[in-house]
Design a protein around this motif. Sequence first.
Motif, PDB file in Angstrom:
ATOM      1  N   TYR A   8       0.817  -1.209   0.000  1.00  0.00           N
ATOM      2  CA  TYR A   8       0.000   0.000   0.000  1.00  0.00           C
ATOM      3  C   TYR A   8       0.852   1.263   0.000  1.00  0.00           C
ATOM      4  O   TYR A   8       0.330   2.359   0.156  1.00  0.00           O
ATOM      5  CB  TYR A   8      -0.959  -0.036   1.192  1.00  0.00           C
ATOM      6  N   SER A   9       2.146   1.078  -0.144  1.00  0.00           N
ATOM      7  CA  SER A   9       3.069   2.191  -0.402  1.00  0.00           C
ATOM      8  C   SER A   9       4.309   1.601  -1.057  1.00  0.00           C
ATOM      9  O   SER A   9       4.679   0.443  -0.795  1.00  0.00           O
ATOM     10  CB  SER A   9       3.446   2.935   0.891  1.00  0.00           C
ATOM     11  N   SER A  10       4.929   2.379  -1.924  1.00  0.00           N
ATOM     12  CA  SER A  10       6.147   1.885  -2.588  1.00  0.00           C
ATOM     13  C   SER A  10       7.295   1.743  -1.593  1.00  0.00           C
ATOM     14  O   SER A  10       8.237   0.975  -1.828  1.00  0.00           O
ATOM     15  CB  SER A  10       6.548   2.831  -3.726  1.00  0.00           C
ATOM     16  N   ASN A  50      11.114  13.596   5.734  1.00  0.00           N
ATOM     17  CA  ASN A  50      11.130  12.149   5.930  1.00  0.00           C
ATOM     18  C   ASN A  50      11.101  11.387   4.596  1.00  0.00           C
ATOM     19  O   ASN A  50      11.651  10.294   4.485  1.00  0.00           O
ATOM     20  CB  ASN A  50       9.954  11.715   6.804  1.00  0.00           C
ATOM     21  N   GLN A  51      10.459  11.968   3.598  1.00  0.00           N
ATOM     22  CA  GLN A  51      10.496  11.341   2.273  1.00  0.00           C
ATOM     23  C   GLN A  51      11.923  11.269   1.742  1.00  0.00           C
ATOM     24  O   GLN A  51      12.340  10.268   1.175  1.00  0.00           O
ATOM     25  CB  GLN A  51       9.605  12.120   1.294  1.00  0.00           C
ATOM     26  N   GLN A  52      12.664  12.351   1.951  1.00  0.00           N
ATOM     27  CA  GLN A  52      14.053  12.354   1.491  1.00  0.00           C
ATOM     28  C   GLN A  52      14.890  11.351   2.276  1.00  0.00           C
ATOM     29  O   GLN A  52      15.740  10.650   1.706  1.00  0.00           O
ATOM     30  CB  GLN A  52      14.651  13.758   1.632  1.00  0.00           C
ATOM     31  N   ILE A  60      16.566   5.160  -3.621  1.00  0.00           N
ATOM     32  CA  ILE A  60      15.596   5.445  -4.668  1.00  0.00           C
ATOM     33  C   ILE A  60      15.434   6.951  -4.769  1.00  0.00           C
ATOM     34  O   ILE A  60      15.940   7.704  -3.919  1.00  0.00           O
ATOM     35  CB  ILE A  60      14.223   4.787  -4.385  1.00  0.00           C
ATOM     36  N   ASP A  61      14.739   7.423  -5.799  1.00  0.00           N
ATOM     37  CA  ASP A  61      14.412   8.841  -5.914  1.00  0.00           C
ATOM     38  C   ASP A  61      13.130   9.120  -5.148  1.00  0.00           C
ATOM     39  O   ASP A  61      12.271   8.242  -5.002  1.00  0.00           O
ATOM     40  CB  ASP A  61      14.219   9.235  -7.385  1.00  0.00           C
ATOM     41  N   THR A  62      12.968  10.339  -4.680  1.00  0.00           N
ATOM     42  CA  THR A  62      11.738  10.684  -3.962  1.00  0.00           C
ATOM     43  C   THR A  62      10.521  10.517  -4.869  1.00  0.00           C
ATOM     44  O   THR A  62       9.417  10.238  -4.400  1.00  0.00           O
ATOM     45  CB  THR A  62      11.799  12.135  -3.442  1.00  0.00           C
ATOM     46  N   GLU A  63      10.727  10.670  -6.190  1.00  0.00           N
ATOM     47  CA  GLU A  63       9.618  10.479  -7.135  1.00  0.00           C
ATOM     48  C   GLU A  63       9.124   9.036  -7.145  1.00  0.00           C
ATOM     49  O   GLU A  63       8.004   8.754  -7.601  1.00  0.00           O
ATOM     50  CB  GLU A  63      10.053  10.883  -8.549  1.00  0.00           C
ATOM     51  N   LEU A  65       8.528   7.288  -4.526  1.00  0.00           N
ATOM     52  CA  LEU A  65       7.722   7.028  -3.340  1.00  0.00           C
ATOM     53  C   LEU A  65       6.248   7.303  -3.643  1.00  0.00           C
ATOM     54  O   LEU A  65       5.867   8.424  -4.003  1.00  0.00           O
ATOM     55  CB  LEU A  65       8.183   7.900  -2.176  1.00  0.00           C
ATOM     56  N   ILE A  66       5.426   6.276  -3.511  1.00  0.00           N
ATOM     57  CA  ILE A  66       3.987   6.372  -3.738  1.00  0.00           C
ATOM     58  C   ILE A  66       3.276   5.988  -2.438  1.00  0.00           C
ATOM     59  O   ILE A  66       3.557   4.929  -1.855  1.00  0.00           O
ATOM     60  CB  ILE A  66       3.527   5.427  -4.867  1.00  0.00           C
ATOM     61  N   PHE A  67       2.357   6.831  -1.995  1.00  0.00           N
ATOM     62  CA  PHE A  67       1.638   6.553  -0.749  1.00  0.00           C
ATOM     63  C   PHE A  67       0.142   6.605  -1.040  1.00  0.00           C
ATOM     64  O   PHE A  67      -0.405   7.651  -1.385  1.00  0.00           O
ATOM     65  CB  PHE A  67       1.984   7.592   0.329  1.00  0.00           C
ATOM     66  N   CYS A  68      -0.507   5.470  -0.959  1.00  0.00           N
ATOM     67  CA  CYS A  68      -1.945   5.414  -1.191  1.00  0.00           C
ATOM     68  C   CYS A  68      -2.470   4.097  -0.652  1.00  0.00           C
ATOM     69  O   CYS A  68      -1.705   3.228  -0.211  1.00  0.00           O
ATOM     70  CB  CYS A  68      -2.275   5.549  -2.677  1.00  0.00           C
ATOM     71  N   SER A  69      -3.796   3.914  -0.709  1.00  0.00           N
ATOM     72  CA  SER A  69      -4.383   2.674  -0.199  1.00  0.00           C
ATOM     73  C   SER A  69      -4.704   1.683  -1.315  1.00  0.00           C
ATOM     74  O   SER A  69      -5.241   0.608  -1.045  1.00  0.00           O
ATOM     75  CB  SER A  69      -5.668   3.002   0.576  1.00  0.00           C
ATOM     76  N   ASP A  70      -4.358   2.046  -2.554  1.00  0.00           N
ATOM     77  CA  ASP A  70      -4.664   1.189  -3.701  1.00  0.00           C
ATOM     78  C   ASP A  70      -3.427   0.372  -4.066  1.00  0.00           C
ATOM     79  O   ASP A  70      -2.465   0.905  -4.611  1.00  0.00           O
ATOM     80  CB  ASP A  70      -5.109   2.056  -4.877  1.00  0.00           C
ATOM     81  N   SER A  71      -3.453  -0.917  -3.794  1.00  0.00           N
ATOM     82  CA  SER A  71      -2.276  -1.762  -4.043  1.00  0.00           C
ATOM     83  C   SER A  71      -1.993  -1.901  -5.537  1.00  0.00           C
ATOM     84  O   SER A  71      -0.832  -2.068  -5.936  1.00  0.00           O
ATOM     85  CB  SER A  71      -2.484  -3.151  -3.421  1.00  0.00           C
TER      86      SER A  71
END
Length: 493
Positions: A8-10, A50-52, A60-63, A65-71
């Motif tokens: 649910y998050s990268s 914190n993302q950095q 990894i790059d900050t780009e 990082l994906i945060f959502c509830s959709d797997s």
Amino acid sequence: MNNGPEYYSSAAFYRDQRGFSNSSLSDASGISRTTIIKICAGELTPGVENQQKLADALHIDTEDLIFCSDSETVKKSVIDMEELTESILTAFCALPPHTQRKKADNLSAYLFMNDAALDACIHYWFLDANILGRSYPLMALSLNQTKKPSIQQPEVSIYPTALEAYRVQRNISKSVLGKKAYIDRHVVSQLCNGTKKPSQEQLRALARVLEVDYVDLERDLAPDAPTATPIVDMEHEKAKILQAIACCKPRRLKDSLEVILAYLGDSEDDTDALFGCLLDPASPNKETVLKVLEMLKTQLWSYSDPSLYEPKIEVGYCRSEWEDNIYDLYVLFDDHIYSLFNLESPLSRISYLECEEFSDLPQCGMSFPIFFYTDLTPEDDEFESELLDQIWQFLMDETQDLPPGLSRIFSAYLEDNLWKAQIIEYTTKDLDLTLPFRLCSREQLYDRIFFEIQASSENYFQFRKDIVKIFCRMREDPEYELQMSKKYGGAKT
């Protein structure tokens, strides 16, 4: 990506790919374990700081990082590092041991590298260059190259023979090895222990089964020979690659995969030397080789099919006003040749004066910088050959101060192309007014056609078919080339 746990998050995905636990990721990032758990569960979107920290810890790059509830969204956005790593290791581990040793250091340095301009040159050379584009940088490399003293790396000393070392590293039992090599198991055991010397035929059969080169086992014929190939610890070489991959960002690894596989599949020593030169900041040839690659990265040298574009050279001559046996000459090349070899273009001598009749074109009176003396006349069969010989000598004199590598490249370029030059006789040095546009814009014209046909094609195969047809016809039919020039807004006429 293979089916597996839902994410649910990268951050959770890359945490697992990088081999972190929540606790170890907390230690590496400086973010509390409780916060890490919430982020990875998709319950908390971290702030910019914190993302950095997370991106740095996960390499990894900050780009990314994906945060959502959709797997499903997370699944589509991430890059499967394990799959990429498996592709690289499969190709690497299939190499003979001594080849692994040669390529491991270069490949590790490439994965650690962070230089976009250098990466573009490397991509060009491995993936896009035609025969000339690949060979000219190698010439530049070889002529100034001083061989580095080889550094003997520590051997795998726990094995009595190279045969035994590679048998263990390939995880093959003596029984299976003997069966596949058609050698009695007891003989194989003696050969592995060093109590019996193998014959060359036996070594070749064993090398085939172990997927090593004959040279990797040859030391068992005479272990004390000065030319004996050291035993290679293949796990150690593999670990170098894994360490570099662990620090390589996912997007960079994905974008570089094609180059990596091309390098691992190339068995030429010259390729290792060129790659090593480009990746070594202290290499005395790096600047020269990079200069060549930067200039060759034009459309002229990028087509893998050399029939698509052929360098065009134009030679013009005019009889001297003062003496019948003297002719004044000029030579026009494609644009990039002048900057690559520090030549002065004859076009730079043109006087750009106002001309009422042709308001959009310059007045093209210019000097013919080459003098040619001959008893022949233009009607004689040998006239053009002698003229080209004179041009050759003049150009060689003009480029004598170039670095040896570039001088050799220019000589090879002339050998390949000067004899195909278009030769034009002028009765006066007032040239036709379209001269500056005929060759100056030719490469840009081909670039423009290339990208416009690419944009309008339904797929790669249709594009390739169309562009080959167009470029081959342009090469063979000057009138058609002129039509395309008008259609795509290239050279003016």
